[in-house]
Design an enzyme around this catalytic site. Structure first.
Site, PDB file in Angstrom:
ATOM      1  N   CYS A   1      22.845 -52.415  -4.265  1.00  0.00           N
ATOM      2  CA  CYS A   1      23.930 -51.917  -5.121  1.00  0.00           C
ATOM      3  C   CYS A   1      23.453 -50.665  -5.839  1.00  0.00           C
ATOM      4  CB  CYS A   1      24.413 -52.996  -6.079  1.00  0.00           C
ATOM      5  SG  CYS A   1      23.099 -53.957  -6.853  1.00  0.00           S
ATOM      6  N   SER A   2      23.137 -50.762  -7.112  1.00  0.00           N
ATOM      7  CA  SER A   2      22.777 -49.545  -7.836  1.00  0.00           C
ATOM      8  C   SER A   2      21.836 -49.841  -8.998  1.00  0.00           C
ATOM      9  CB  SER A   2      24.041 -48.863  -8.357  1.00  0.00           C
ATOM     10  OG  SER A   2      24.753 -49.781  -9.175  1.00  0.00           O
ATOM     11  N   CYS A   3      20.967 -50.843  -8.863  1.00  0.00           N
ATOM     12  CA  CYS A   3      20.040 -51.175  -9.942  1.00  0.00           C
ATOM     13  C   CYS A   3      19.173 -49.948 -10.247  1.00  0.00           C
ATOM     14  CB  CYS A   3      19.174 -52.363  -9.542  1.00  0.00           C
ATOM     15  SG  CYS A   3      20.158 -53.835  -9.210  1.00  0.00           S
TER      16      CYS A   3
ATOM     17  N   CYS B   1      18.187 -48.643  -4.635  1.00  0.00           N
ATOM     18  CA  CYS B   1      18.648 -50.024  -4.665  1.00  0.00           C
ATOM     19  C   CYS B   1      19.542 -50.163  -3.449  1.00  0.00           C
ATOM     20  CB  CYS B   1      19.427 -50.353  -5.939  1.00  0.00           C
ATOM     21  SG  CYS B   1      20.053 -52.041  -5.883  1.00  0.00           S
TER      22      CYS B   1
END
Ligand code: FE
Length: 211
Positions: free
Chosen positions: A115-117, A112
Site C-alpha cells: 500500500c503506502s506505509c 511499500c
C-alpha cells in the site's frame, strides 16, 4: 502548452476535478461528521500538522546528527525508534523505525509494495509517486531503472537493496554525507538532506547545489 505536453504517469487530479479517492474521502468524512464520530476541525488540525510541522525536516535533522555524531549514528542503526526519541520524535504506537545506511557498496531504497506505509513522523506526508502502482511494483523488479527515472545513476558495482515497509515496520535511508562538508554544523548539513534521499530515490544535495 497543451495538457498533452505535461508528460507524466502519476495519478494526481487535474484542474478542479477530484480523483476517485478524493471523492471517497469526502464522502466518508461527510458521513462520519454527520454521525458525530469525527470533528472536522480536529481532522484539519491533524492534516495541517503533517503538512506544515511534521515534514522531511524531522528526518533531515536526524540524518545530519548521524553525520556529525558517531555515537548517535551507531544508536540510530541499532534502534532507530529509540534514537529518534532522544531527539523528541515519538513514533506512533506499534511503529518500528529502521534506519538503513547507504555506502559505496550498497544503496538502499524504500517502498511499500502492499500500500503506502511510510515513516510519516520522519518525512511528513508521502509523495504521490510513492503510492503509485508503478513505483510499488517497479521498485522491486527494476530498482536501477526507477532510480534512473529519478535522475540517480549509481556505479554498476553498487548493490541496490529494496526494503518493503509494513504497517509495523518503517524505514528511513541514511544517505552518504556529501563531500566538501567537513566541519559543517548539523543545521547546515540538514539543509542538504532531501526527502527523496531518505527514501532512497535521490541523493543529498551537494554543497552549493540549489534545492
Ligand atoms: Fe503500506
Amino acid at each position: 502548452m497543451s495538457s498533452g505536453d505535461h508528460d507524466h504517469d502519476h495519478d494526481h487530479p487535474h484542474g478542479s476535478d477530484l480523483s476517485e479517492t478524493q471523492l471517497r474521502v469526502r464522502a466518508l468524512e461527510t458521513v462520519l461528521t454527520e454521525k458525530g464520530y469525527i470533528d472536522p476541525a480536529a481532522l484539519d488540525r491533524i492534516v495541517e500538522a503533517y503538512e506544515t510541522k511534521i515534514g522531511p525536516r524531522n528526518g533531515a535533522r536526524v540524518v545530519a546528527r548521524a553525520w556529525t555524531d558517531p555515537g548517535f549514528k551507531a544508536e540510530l542503526l541499532k534502534d532507530a525508534t529509540a534514537a529518534v526519541q532522544t531527539m523528541g520524535h515519538v513514533n506512533r504506537v506499534g511503529d518500528h523505525l529502521i534506519a538503513v545506511e547507504n555506502t559505496q557498496a550498497r544503496h538502499n531504497m524504500i517502498v511499500c509494495t502492499l500500500c503506502s506505509c511510510y515513516p510519516w513522523e520522519m518525512l511528513g506526508l508521502p509523495p504521490v509517486w510513492y503510492k503509485s502502482a508503478a513505483y510499488r511494483s517497479r521498485s522491486v523488479i527494476d530498482p536501477r531503472g526507477v532510480l534512473k527515472d529519478f535522475g540517480v545513476t549509481l556505479p554498476e558495482d553498487t548493490e541496490i537493496r529494496v526494503w518493503d515497509s509494513t504497517a509495523e515496520t518503517r524505514f528511513i535511508v541514511l544517505p552518504m554525507r556529501p563531500a566538501g562538508t567537513e566541519g559543517w554544523s548539523e543545521e547546515k548539513l540538514a539543509d542538504l538532506v532531501t526527502r527523496d534521499s531518505m527514501v532512497g530515490t535521490g541523493q543529498p544535495l551537494r554543497p552549493g547545489e540549489p534545492s
